[in-house]
Scaffold this motif. Structure first.
Motif, mmCIF file in Angstrom:
data_model
loop_
_atom_site.group_PDB
_atom_site.id
_atom_site.type_symbol
_atom_site.label_atom_id
_atom_site.label_comp_id
_atom_site.label_asym_id
_atom_site.label_seq_id
_atom_site.Cartn_x
_atom_site.Cartn_y
_atom_site.Cartn_z
ATOM 1 N N ARG A 190 44.818 4.868 51.326
ATOM 2 C CA ARG A 190 44.500 3.443 51.509
ATOM 3 C C ARG A 190 45.755 2.589 51.298
ATOM 4 N N GLU B 193 42.855 7.082 47.702
ATOM 5 C CA GLU B 193 43.426 5.805 47.270
ATOM 6 C C GLU B 193 44.890 5.704 47.720
ATOM 7 N N THR C 78 39.245 6.813 54.826
ATOM 8 C CA THR C 78 40.364 7.327 54.033
ATOM 9 C C THR C 78 40.048 8.731 53.497
#
Length: 236
Positions: free
Chosen positions: A54, A51, A34
C-alpha cells in the motif's frame, strides 16, 4: 519464479526498484487488492506485507502518473467532461473527469458539490494545464454553461448526453476498482488513487478492438519500455 533485478538500488528501500515497480504496476493494471499483490510477490519469492505494498502504491503510483502525463503527446482540443457520484464514508461526492477525443484521461477531481462553482474549479484546472479547448462535450447539466462561457468563451459547447459515450466508458475501470476496494474511505484517498489509476491504465489499456494483433503487441512493448524508464526515475 524470481523477478530479475538489474537496475540500481532504490535508496532507502530494502527491496530492488524492479520489485517495487512490479507491485505498483500489478495493483493498477489488474483488479487486485494489496493482499492479492502480496500473494503474487510471495509466489515469486518476495516476502512483503500488504501494508508495504500500500505504501509503495501511494508513493510511486503518483510518480508514474506524473511521468505519463509529462511524456504524453499533445492532447486533442476536443474535450469530454462528465461527473459521477462516488459514495465516500457514507457521504455523496462527485468524481469529475475529462478525456480528450483520443480517450486519454486529462484530469480527475473529487468534489463535494455538483454545481457551477465545482464545474468552474475543474475547468480552470484543465485550462491552466492544456489551454482552452476548441470544443467541449458535456451532458445536459446546466452547471457547465456559465463556467465554459466565462473560461473558454470561444469553445463550441455541445450539451448532449448521446455525444458523451467516450467518457461514459472511461468511468468503468474506476467503478470496478471502487467495488473491489469496498468503497473509498476518504476524498483524498479517492483522488490519489484515481489520479494514478487512470493514467497508468491509459498506456496499458490501448483500444485493442481498433488494433491488429501485431499493432497491439507493439503498443504493449512500448508501454513496458516506458514503464522501465519510469522505474529508473523512481527516487525515495
Amino acid at each position: 519464479m524470481k523477478i530479475p533485478c538489474t537496475m540500481p538500488g532504490l535508496k532507502g528501500y530494502r527491496f530492488p526498484r524492479e520489485i517495487v515497480a512490479y507491485a505498483v504496476w500489478a495493483y493498477h493494471r489488474f483488479a487486485l487488492s494489496t493482499a492479492d499483490v502480496e500473494d503474487r510477490l510471495a509466489e515469486r519469492g518476495v516476502m512483503v506485507s500488504r501494508e508495504t505494498v500500500r505504501n509503495w502504491v501511494n508513493r510511486f503510483g503518483r510518480h508514474c502518473a506524473d511521468c505519463i502525463k509529462r511524456d504524453r503527446p499533445g492532447t486533442s482540443d476536443k474535450w469530454h467532461l462528465d461527473e459521477v457520484v462516488v459514495p465516500i464514508n457514507g457521504e455523496k461526492f462527485w468524481l469529475w473527469r475529462a478525456v480528450d477525443a483520443n480517450g486519454n484521461v486529462l484530469d480527475i477531481l473529487v468534489q463535494k458539490q455538483r454545481n457551477a462553482k465545482a464545474a468552474s474549479r475543474f475547468l480552470k484546472r484543465l485550462i491552466d494545464r492544456f489551454d482552452a479547448p476548441r470544443a467541449v462535450i458535456t451532458d445536459k447539466l446546466r452547471s457547465y454553461i456559465r463556467p465554459i462561457r466565462n473560461l473558454a468563451p470561444n469553445a463550441d459547447h455541445r450539451a448532449h448526453k448521446g455525444l458523451n459515450n467516450r467518457i461514459e466508458g472511461s468511468h468503468r475501470p474506476a467503478r470496478k476498482r471502487e467495488k473491489l476496494m469496498g468503497r473509498f474511505k476518504l476524498p483524498g484517498q479517492a483522488q490519489r488513487f484515481l489520479a494514478a489509476h487512470d493514467q497508468i491504465n491509459t498506456i496499458f489499456r490501448p483500444r485493442r478492438y481498433r488494433l491488429t494483433a501485431k499493432s497491439y503487441h507493439h503498443a504493449r512493448a512500448d508501454a513496458f519500455d516506458l514503464w522501465s524508464a519510469y522505474t529508473l526515475e523512481m527516487t525515495a
